[in-house]
Design a protein around this motif. Structure first.
Motif, PDB file in Angstrom:
ATOM      1  N   ASP A  81      -6.416   5.911   9.144  1.00 41.21           N
ATOM      2  CA  ASP A  81      -7.084   4.701   8.657  1.00 41.21           C
ATOM      3  C   ASP A  81      -6.866   3.538   9.619  1.00 41.21           C
ATOM      4  OD1 ASP A  81      -7.834   6.144   6.479  1.00 41.21           O
ATOM      5  OD2 ASP A  81      -6.333   5.279   5.115  1.00 41.21           O
ATOM      6  N   PHE A  96      -0.707   4.621   3.486  1.00 47.45           N
ATOM      7  CA  PHE A  96      -1.610   4.203   4.559  1.00 47.45           C
ATOM      8  C   PHE A  96      -1.702   5.390   5.524  1.00 47.45           C
ATOM      9  CE2 PHE A  96      -2.848   0.146   7.014  1.00 47.45           C
ATOM     10  CZ  PHE A  96      -3.742   0.823   7.810  1.00 47.45           C
ATOM     11  N   GLN A  99     -10.033  -1.265   6.904  1.00 52.24           N
ATOM     12  CA  GLN A  99     -10.411  -0.479   5.726  1.00 52.24           C
ATOM     13  C   GLN A  99      -9.627  -0.916   4.484  1.00 52.24           C
ATOM     14  OE1 GLN A  99      -9.953   3.302   8.200  1.00 52.24           O
ATOM     15  NE2 GLN A  99     -11.515   3.946   6.740  1.00 52.24           N
ATOM     16  N   HIS A 100      -8.396  -1.307   4.662  1.00 49.03           N
ATOM     17  CA  HIS A 100      -7.590  -1.757   3.527  1.00 49.03           C
ATOM     18  C   HIS A 100      -7.814  -3.241   3.240  1.00 49.03           C
ATOM     19  CE1 HIS A 100      -5.345   2.002   3.082  1.00 49.03           C
ATOM     20  NE2 HIS A 100      -5.322   2.065   4.404  1.00 49.03           N
ATOM     21  N   ILE A 129       0.867  -1.182   0.000  1.00 50.05           N
ATOM     22  CA  ILE A 129       0.000   0.000   0.000  1.00 50.05           C
ATOM     23  C   ILE A 129       0.898   1.225   0.000  1.00 50.05           C
ATOM     24  CG2 ILE A 129      -1.754   1.283   1.272  1.00 50.05           C
ATOM     25  CD1 ILE A 129      -2.689  -1.377   2.430  1.00 50.05           C
TER      26      ILE A 129
END
Length: 398
Positions: free
Chosen positions: A316, A312, A320-321, A309
């Motif tokens: 967050d 990030f 969510q990811h 990612i």
């Protein structure tokens, strides 16, 4: 000053009266040698030894293989000479041949002639016996002037051949002899300008114009250098501003990390190559109140897989990811689900800490137990059951 008289073009070897008929054969040479020995000319040397000694004399040389590199230029120059004379006469001869090549724009050939002329004046070789000048003082003056002219002319050749560094060296030699040589200033400034050494070129050009304020060619060159100088100054200013901006961004980033009580450590290997992904503040990298974003690697150790990612956000949470990454295309058994997978990070002390999937990244990183290594967050994602964690503990204890 010694006056030089040139031979007419129709003078050749056939016009010169020979003293003993035709050129002697090898047998005749041995006879001549025997007579010389009888007169004590060669002491107790053999015929072959005598010929070997002659072959080491520059005017009789047949090979330069054994000569030193520094002396080769001089010896080559001597081989090209067709008459005897003083050093300055020999150098003058090479200068004139070089000038003829310049008229035909044969720059490489001209450079070679000027190089030989310089070698004649500057190199000392014991085997060379120059004629003694009638006036040694006048000979020295003439040699100095010739050396200046030869270096100046060779500088022009090097400039035409785009040998810019060699041009500056020749011009430097000229100016050591005559600091008021305007041509040397012009050629040196031209070479420096070609090398984009703008400020050095400006300095030389200004010095040249002080010597000759009405030199139009120098004025044209100065205008070109000044134009390039303005462009370069603007480029330097932008480069300086960019470096200053990056320095301030780095200081702001460090302050923001410390304010959030996040531990960031860089190992000896340093940060991995991540293209434009980096730990940063957005939207304003100069504001410590901006949001921190971390490059993050999701590792699936039980299947040797990973996801990267780029950014990030500290606000967050992990779920969510995971919500857009799962299900995984290689997860044939369906073991990886957002609701069931477990997430871990390495601790500073060498252990493992389990992460809450709904907790923000800022809360995870600011708890004094974990660290961001080499600017990247690493999160382990494993199926439920705890088998992977037990295996990790077993290996570390072992």
């Amino acid at each position: 000053m010694v006056r030089l008289e040139e031979l007419n073009d129709d003078v050749n070897e056939n016009n010169v009266k020979k003293t003993s008929g035709s050129q002697p054969e090898d047998g005749d040479l041995e006879d001549l040698y025997d007579r010389a020995v009888a007169r004590g000319g060669f002491s107790d040397k053999s015929f072959e030894e005598a010929l070997s000694d002659l072959s080491k004399t520059p005017l009789f040389m047949t090979s330069l293989d054994d000569a030193g590199n520094e002396d080769n230029v001089v010896l080559e120059a001597l081989k090209a000479l067709q008459y005897e004379g003083t050093r300055s006469e020999a150098a003058q001869n090479f200068k004139e041949q070089g000038n003829e090549c310049v008229q035909e724009r044969k720059w490489s050939d001209a450079k070679e002639f000027y190089t030989k002329g310089i070698a004649v004046l500057t190199n000392k070789v014991d085997e060379v016996k120059w004629d003694k000048p009638e006036d040694p003082v006048e000979e020295d003056k003439r040699s100095t002037l010739l050396l200046e002219q030869l270096h100046s002319n060779r500088a022009r050749c090097n400039l035409e051949l785009k040998n810019y560094r060699s041009t500056t060296l020749d011009c430097s030699s000229v100016l050591k002899i005559n600091p008021h040589n305007v041509k040397a200033h012009y050629r040196s400034a031209s070479a420096l300008f070609a090398l984009d050494k703008v400020y050095e070129a400006l300095d030389v050009c200004y010095r040249g114009l002080k010597l000759d304020q009405d030199n139009q060619v120098m004025k044209v060159l100065l205008e070109k250098i000044q134009k390039r100088s303005r462009v370069k100054e603007e480029q330097d200013r932008k480069r300086k501003d960019e470096l200053d901006r990056k320095r301030r961004e780095k200081l702001t980033l460090v302050a923001a990390i410390r304010a959030r009580n996040i531990t960031v450590r860089f190992s000896r290997k340093g940060a991995p190559e991540m293209a434009d992904a980096e730990l940063r503040l957005v939207p304003d990298p100069l504001s410590p109140e901006s949001t921190l974003e971390f490059p993050t690697m999701f590792l699936y150790p039980t299947h040797n897989q990973s996801d990267f990612i780029k950014a990030f956000s500290e606000k967050d949470a992990i779920y969510q990811h995971l919500s857009y990454m799962l299900p995984l295309p290689w997860d044939a058994k369906g073991e990886y689900k957002v609701s069931t997978v477990e997430c871990y990070m390495d601790t500073i002390s060498g252990g493992m800490v389990k992460l809450g999937k709904k907790v923000s990244l800022l809360e995870i990183l600011s708890n004094d137990k974990v660290e961001v290594l080499d600017g990247m967050v690493r999160i382990y994602v494993v199926p439920p059951g705890g088998q992977w964690l037990q295996e990790v503990k077993r290996k570390r204890n072992k």
